[in-house]
Design a protein around this motif. Structure first.
Motif, PDB file in Angstrom:
ATOM      1  N   LEU A   1      39.708  35.887  41.214  1.00 26.23           N
ATOM      2  CA  LEU A   1      40.963  36.300  41.515  1.00 26.23           C
ATOM      3  C   LEU A   1      41.391  34.625  41.127  1.00 26.23           C
ATOM      4  O   LEU A   1      41.637  34.580  42.192  1.00 26.23           O
ATOM      5  CB  LEU A   1      40.980  37.293  43.086  1.00 26.23           C
ATOM      6  CG  LEU A   1      42.078  38.248  42.787  1.00 26.23           C
ATOM      7  CD1 LEU A   1      42.490  38.957  41.324  1.00 26.23           C
ATOM      8  CD2 LEU A   1      42.430  38.430  44.050  1.00 26.23           C
ATOM      9  N   LYS A   2      42.651  35.913  40.685  1.00 24.14           N
ATOM     10  CA  LYS A   2      44.376  34.384  39.851  1.00 24.14           C
ATOM     11  C   LYS A   2      44.929  35.310  40.022  1.00 24.14           C
ATOM     12  O   LYS A   2      45.170  35.962  39.599  1.00 24.14           O
ATOM     13  CB  LYS A   2      43.516  33.475  38.971  1.00 24.14           C
ATOM     14  CG  LYS A   2      45.184  32.832  38.902  1.00 24.14           C
ATOM     15  CD  LYS A   2      44.350  31.377  37.928  1.00 24.14           C
ATOM     16  CE  LYS A   2      45.244  30.276  37.724  1.00 24.14           C
ATOM     17  NZ  LYS A   2      45.093  29.631  36.170  1.00 24.14           N
ATOM     18  N   PRO A   3      45.909  35.710  40.978  1.00 27.42           N
ATOM     19  CA  PRO A   3      47.266  36.047  41.372  1.00 27.42           C
ATOM     20  C   PRO A   3      48.261  35.488  39.827  1.00 27.42           C
ATOM     21  O   PRO A   3      48.694  34.278  39.403  1.00 27.42           O
ATOM     22  CB  PRO A   3      47.734  35.822  42.530  1.00 27.42           C
ATOM     23  CG  PRO A   3      46.765  35.066  43.168  1.00 27.42           C
ATOM     24  CD  PRO A   3      45.914  34.888  42.664  1.00 27.42           C
ATOM     25  N   GLY A   4      48.331  36.600  39.649  1.00 32.09           N
ATOM     26  CA  GLY A   4      49.963  36.832  38.223  1.00 32.09           C
ATOM     27  C   GLY A   4      50.640  37.185  38.177  1.00 32.09           C
ATOM     28  O   GLY A   4      50.900  38.209  38.938  1.00 32.09           O
TER      29      GLY A   4
ATOM     30  N   PRO B   1      45.439  43.909  33.939  1.00 34.23           N
ATOM     31  CA  PRO B   1      45.102  43.354  35.499  1.00 34.23           C
ATOM     32  C   PRO B   1      45.129  42.009  35.920  1.00 34.23           C
ATOM     33  O   PRO B   1      44.930  42.323  36.865  1.00 34.23           O
ATOM     34  CB  PRO B   1      43.162  43.876  35.044  1.00 34.23           C
ATOM     35  CG  PRO B   1      43.261  43.772  33.815  1.00 34.23           C
ATOM     36  CD  PRO B   1      44.667  44.448  32.222  1.00 34.23           C
ATOM     37  N   ALA B   2      45.600  41.080  35.098  1.00 33.11           N
ATOM     38  CA  ALA B   2      45.420  39.729  34.517  1.00 33.11           C
ATOM     39  C   ALA B   2      47.029  39.675  36.223  1.00 33.11           C
ATOM     40  O   ALA B   2      47.515  38.766  37.133  1.00 33.11           O
ATOM     41  CB  ALA B   2      45.527  39.301  33.912  1.00 33.11           C
TER      42      ALA B   2
ATOM     43  N   ALA C   1      53.328  48.878  43.774  1.00 32.82           N
ATOM     44  CA  ALA C   1      52.044  47.300  43.834  1.00 32.82           C
ATOM     45  C   ALA C   1      52.743  46.438  43.056  1.00 32.82           C
ATOM     46  O   ALA C   1      51.454  45.737  43.822  1.00 32.82           O
ATOM     47  CB  ALA C   1      50.816  48.430  43.298  1.00 32.82           C
ATOM     48  N   LYS C   2      52.830  46.761  42.040  1.00 33.29           N
ATOM     49  CA  LYS C   2      53.349  44.705  41.719  1.00 33.29           C
ATOM     50  C   LYS C   2      54.974  44.463  41.216  1.00 33.29           C
ATOM     51  O   LYS C   2      54.865  43.248  41.332  1.00 33.29           O
ATOM     52  CB  LYS C   2      53.149  45.526  40.395  1.00 33.29           C
ATOM     53  CG  LYS C   2      51.821  45.391  39.844  1.00 33.29           C
ATOM     54  CD  LYS C   2      51.231  44.982  38.511  1.00 33.29           C
ATOM     55  CE  LYS C   2      49.815  44.954  37.781  1.00 33.29           C
ATOM     56  NZ  LYS C   2      49.522  45.255  36.530  1.00 33.29           N
TER      57      LYS C   2
ATOM     58  N   THR D   1      50.294  38.782  48.243  1.00 33.62           N
ATOM     59  CA  THR D   1      50.110  39.908  48.841  1.00 33.62           C
ATOM     60  C   THR D   1      49.809  41.031  47.889  1.00 33.62           C
ATOM     61  O   THR D   1      48.619  41.520  48.065  1.00 33.62           O
ATOM     62  CB  THR D   1      51.600  40.232  49.987  1.00 33.62           C
ATOM     63  OG1 THR D   1      51.392  39.320  50.562  1.00 33.62           O
ATOM     64  CG2 THR D   1      50.934  41.845  50.999  1.00 33.62           C
ATOM     65  N   ALA D   2      50.408  41.111  47.373  1.00 35.98           N
ATOM     66  CA  ALA D   2      50.268  42.147  45.244  1.00 35.98           C
ATOM     67  C   ALA D   2      48.980  42.587  44.977  1.00 35.98           C
ATOM     68  O   ALA D   2      48.044  42.769  44.682  1.00 35.98           O
ATOM     69  CB  ALA D   2      51.343  42.387  44.934  1.00 35.98           C
ATOM     70  N   ALA D   3      48.390  40.593  45.087  1.00 37.39           N
ATOM     71  CA  ALA D   3      46.606  40.367  44.818  1.00 37.39           C
ATOM     72  C   ALA D   3      45.811  41.019  45.293  1.00 37.39           C
ATOM     73  O   ALA D   3      44.932  42.127  44.871  1.00 37.39           O
ATOM     74  CB  ALA D   3      46.973  39.239  44.189  1.00 37.39           C
TER      75      ALA D   3
END
Length: 293
Positions: free
Chosen positions: A36-39, A94-95, A121-122, A285-287
């Motif tokens: 998982l790479k947070p974006g 989703p990224a 959520a984003k 946190t969101a990711a």
């Protein structure tokens, strides 16, 4: 002043933000190991010079933390419908785990409508009414970055804030109101003061913790501060110098506060660096929440 003279310690927001970003970088590396790479997507509409600098800094620090950075720069002539379509596309991507639309927006675009279109959520700025409401009733929420940074600075220098009298000068949705909610969450006794407050100086003198967020240069004078109080200066105001150049000052008369405040944030180098660090924290946190990790 006599016996009331105290040693005023500077709160080094730059150093504390660097520590926070280093910790975020470690956590991001851990998530990357799980695939998982947070974006973070940042949208800039128009040519506002201050916004351009801010967006550039955000992108650099996002990449430095090991996150994916998605920049969308749109001309000032962009139609509201076009911006809303971009927000919808980012909501569905989703990224992208965090979406930030840089304010101010050109006058033809309704900022309230655009912020409301971001998936809560984003909403890493924490401006969506759903996040504001969740914060107000004590539920899990994404919290605006600047007040979150203020609380982290306070806890770093004071430890527990429980039972302290806190006064927030300013009632904006971006800083004042969420700062008050966060202080309540830390068990402070909280007063929100503003331009219509009777005896504003007297209210400020009651504060163990004083957060100034009004956008008026050096409005909070030294004799408004309770000896030994911790002062968080959110203001960033550019004022003219005698030589025709400008300098940055806060909402607190910094020189007057020396020898009265126990701790104080400088401007610049206090709250400012924490804002971007907390944006990265919110994206992380969101990711995690979106991936249910």
């Amino acid at each position: 002043m006599g016996a009331d003279v105290v040693e005023t310690r500077l709160i080094d927001g730059k150093a504390i933000a660097a520590e926070l970003r280093a910790g975020i970088g470690r956590d991001v590396a851990g998530l990357a190991a799980q695939g998982l790479k947070p974006g973070l997507a940042v949208v800039l509409v128009g040519e506002d010079p201050a916004s351009q600098v801010y967006v550039r800094n955000k992108a650099a620090q996002t990449l430095e933390a090991g996150m994916a950075s998605f920049e969308h720069k749109l001309p000032a002539t962009t139609a509201e419908a076009e911006l809303l379509a971009l927000v919808a596309a980012l909501n569905a991507d989703p990224a992208v785990h965090g979406i930030l639309v840089q304010l101010p927006l050109p006058g033809a675009i309704d900022a309230t409508k655009v912020l409301a279109a971001i998936d809560p959520a984003k909403d890493v700025d924490g401006f969506h009414v759903m996040n504001a409401g969740r914060l107000a009733v004590g539920l899990e929420a994404l919290v605006p970055c600047t007040p979150l940074g203020c609380i982290l600075l306070l806890k770093r220098v004071l430890g527990s804030l429980a039972g302290m009298k806190a006064v927030v000068v300013g009632r904006s949705n971006i800083v004042g109101k969420p700062a008050a909610q966060l202080l309540l969450r830390e068990d402070c006794t909280v007063t929100i003061a503003h331009s219509r407050t009777r005896d504003l100086a007297g209210e400020c003198r009651m504060a163990d913790i004083l957060i100034a967020a009004v956008g008026r240069p050096e409005m909070v004078r030294g004799d408004w501060i309770k000896p030994g109080a911790t002062v968080i200066d959110v203001g960033i105001n550019r004022v003219a110098k005698p030589d025709g150049k400008t300098r940055l000052v806060g909402d607190v008369a910094f020189a007057e506060a020396q020898g009265i405040a126990g701790h104080i944030t400088p401007v610049p180098g206090g709250v400012g660096p924490m804002t971007i660090a907390c944006l990265l924290q919110n994206t992380l946190t969101a990711a995690r929440r979106q991936a249910r990790l």
